[in-house]
Scaffold this active site. Structure first.
Site, PDB file in Angstrom:
ATOM      1  CG  HIS A 124      95.069 -63.105 -18.067  1.00 27.72           C
ATOM      2  ND1 HIS A 124      94.844 -64.334 -17.474  1.00 27.72           N
ATOM      3  CD2 HIS A 124      93.877 -62.442 -18.023  1.00 27.72           C
ATOM      4  CE1 HIS A 124      93.576 -64.403 -17.079  1.00 27.72           C
ATOM      5  NE2 HIS A 124      92.985 -63.269 -17.408  1.00 27.72           N
ATOM      6  CG  HIS A 160      93.881 -69.113 -14.953  1.00 31.83           C
ATOM      7  ND1 HIS A 160      92.976 -68.963 -13.932  1.00 31.83           N
ATOM      8  CD2 HIS A 160      94.070 -67.868 -15.462  1.00 31.83           C
ATOM      9  CE1 HIS A 160      92.627 -67.695 -13.834  1.00 31.83           C
ATOM     10  NE2 HIS A 160      93.287 -67.008 -14.751  1.00 31.83           N
ATOM     11  NE  ARG A 220      83.425 -61.770  -9.188  1.00 26.63           N
ATOM     12  CZ  ARG A 220      83.883 -60.812  -8.393  1.00 26.63           C
ATOM     13  NH1 ARG A 220      83.185 -60.449  -7.332  1.00 26.63           N
ATOM     14  NH2 ARG A 220      85.023 -60.207  -8.641  1.00 26.63           N
ATOM     15  CG  HIS A 249      89.557 -66.773 -17.145  1.00 27.44           C
ATOM     16  ND1 HIS A 249      88.737 -66.298 -18.154  1.00 27.44           N
ATOM     17  CD2 HIS A 249      90.189 -65.674 -16.643  1.00 27.44           C
ATOM     18  CE1 HIS A 249      88.875 -64.989 -18.243  1.00 27.44           C
ATOM     19  NE2 HIS A 249      89.735 -64.585 -17.357  1.00 27.44           N
ATOM     20  CE  LYS A 265      87.768 -63.827  -8.983  1.00 23.80           C
ATOM     21  NZ  LYS A 265      87.216 -64.700 -10.050  1.00 23.80           N
ATOM     22  CD  GLU A 319      89.633 -61.271 -19.581  1.00 23.01           C
ATOM     23  OE1 GLU A 319      88.409 -61.456 -19.487  1.00 23.01           O
ATOM     24  OE2 GLU A 319      90.468 -61.949 -18.970  1.00 23.01           O
ATOM     25  NE  ARG A 340      92.473 -58.653  12.122  1.00 21.51           N
ATOM     26  CZ  ARG A 340      93.107 -58.284  13.228  1.00 21.51           C
ATOM     27  NH1 ARG A 340      93.102 -57.002  13.591  1.00 21.51           N
ATOM     28  NH2 ARG A 340      93.732 -59.169  13.977  1.00 21.51           N
ATOM     29  CE  LYS A 350      85.056 -58.632 -12.962  1.00 19.57           C
ATOM     30  NZ  LYS A 350      86.501 -58.881 -13.142  1.00 19.57           N
ATOM     31  CG  ASN A 376      86.496 -67.421 -13.609  1.00 17.58           C
ATOM     32  OD1 ASN A 376      87.446 -66.665 -13.594  1.00 17.58           O
ATOM     33  ND2 ASN A 376      85.743 -67.635 -12.548  1.00 17.58           N
ATOM     34  CD  GLU A 412      84.450 -67.021  -9.152  1.00 11.41           C
ATOM     35  OE1 GLU A 412      84.930 -68.108  -9.459  1.00 11.41           O
ATOM     36  OE2 GLU A 412      85.060 -65.939  -9.296  1.00 11.41           O
TER      37      GLU A 412
END
Length: 364
Positions: free
Chosen positions: A269, A256, A245, A252, A147, A189, A125, A231, A249, A241
């Site tokens: 990417h 993606h 936040r 993205h 993330k 980026e 956990r 960031k 993206n 998010e």
């Protein structure tokens, strides 16, 4: 030239520091500072491990002679970012009898950082994870913010967790072994941070494009530190998010979709994000939000950085749209996109008409 290591603080419920500078993978005291127990595991891939794993292990062992250091090496590339590889890492953690006070070191690019971070989030956990990014893209983006995720055939990063790292240690000397294509992918980026919220940074990137492509140490350190600071500030305000936040993206949703449709075997990417940012700017134009001049300026900068700006040939707009419907930012009300009102002024827009998205994709 000032190459003194820099430190960027990430605030929030789980604060940590980002360390940026040359030679940090050999700094045993810094590496060991985040280790609470007596067990550590280095997770890396077959490209990166031969370059740096022995050095990191030796530095850690010198600082902590009592430390038991285990290793797990995965095949390189996005194709390894799967539930099967996640299971391999957790099996390795079990075989090594890693306890709750163990530390996992993610040594590599974004794939390793995301995958190892997810394993750390789930093992017992949650155990500590230290991100050791070795690509520019990972240094400025995926290693920061907590993330973590793996891909499914249906889309990128669909299974994951928020798990802030204990520290991020970005050794800029590692970029010297980075292929030129991967360096350029990371620059996409970097551009994103200027495009979404800092027009002055976009000007700086434009003025220093040649130095960045030439891998000038001072220019890269400045780009990394400024990107991480942007960031870090956003993550501190919105760690899960729920709002701001999502701006990170930018590009993205389109990117993606391209990666997924290509089976993670075409554009990498950063390249996909470069194309996606241009498409997002064009969508902003189509929605009447931004001037065409800013789109042209963004496109010209990305071309100067030797990044792609057009949708790869042979991709069906309808299929790309279908992937976007499964994007994590989509809601029951429809598609959400990160658009802009010009350089440095990004925002989230919901219920974007699919017809507008298809029109942009067909024109591209």
């Amino acid at each position: 030239m000032n190459l003194t290591p820099r430190e960027v603080a990430v605030a929030g419920d789980v604060p940590y520091s980002i360390h940026v500078g040359p030679g940090l993978l050999d700094d045993g005291a810094l590496l060991a500072r985040s280790v609470r127990g007596r067990d550590a595991m280095l997770v890396s891939d077959a490209h990166v491990a031969p370059l740096y794993a022995d050095r990191v292990a030796a530095a850690l062992q010198a600082a902590r002679p009592d430390l038991r250091i285990h290793r797990h090496v995965l095949p390189p590339g996005e194709a390894s970012k799967t539930l099967a590889s996640f299971a391999d890492v957790t099996d390795a953690l079990a075989d090594a009898r890693m306890r709750r006070d163990a530390t996992l070191f993610a040594l590599g690019g974004g794939v390793i950082g995301d995958l190892a971070g997810f394993a750390a989030a789930c093992w017992m956990r949650g155990i500590d994870c230290v991100q050791l990014p070795t690509t520019l893209l990972a240094m400025v983006d995926s290693s920061v913010g907590g993330k973590t995720a793996v891909d499914l055939p249906q889309g990128k990063n669909l299974v994951g967790a928020f798990h802030p790292p204990r520290a991020v240690i970005a050794d800029t000397a590692a970029l010297r072994t980075l292929p030129a294509r991967e360096l350029r992918a990371g620059l996409a980026e970097v551009v994103k941070y200027g495009a979404l919220g800092d027009a002055a940074f976009l000007d700086w990137i434009d003025a220093n494009a040649d130095a960045l492509l030439a891998m000038d140490d001072a220019a890269l350190a400045e780009a990394i530190a400024r990107s991480c600071a942007h960031k870090a500030a956003i993550v501190a305000r919105d760690p899960f998010e729920h709002g701001e936040r999502a701006l990170l993206n930018l590009g993205h949703t389109f990117g993606h979709a391209i990666e997924t449709e290509q089976g993670y075997g075409g554009l990498n990417h950063g390249e996909a994000v470069a194309v996606g940012m241009v498409l997002a700017a064009r969508l902003s134009e189509a929605l009447g939000l931004a001037p065409a001049a800013d789109t042209r300026r963004l496109r010209d900068l990305l071309v100067r950085l030797q990044l792609p700006v057009d949708v790869p040939p042979g991709l069906d707009p309808e299929r790309l749209l279908a992937h976007m419907r499964l994007d994590k930012k989509a809601t029951a009300g429809g598609l959400r996109f990160i658009v802009w009102r010009g350089a440095g002024r990004a925002e989230v827009v919901g219920d974007v008409p699919e017809s507008a998205v298809l029109s942009v994709l067909r024109e591209a």
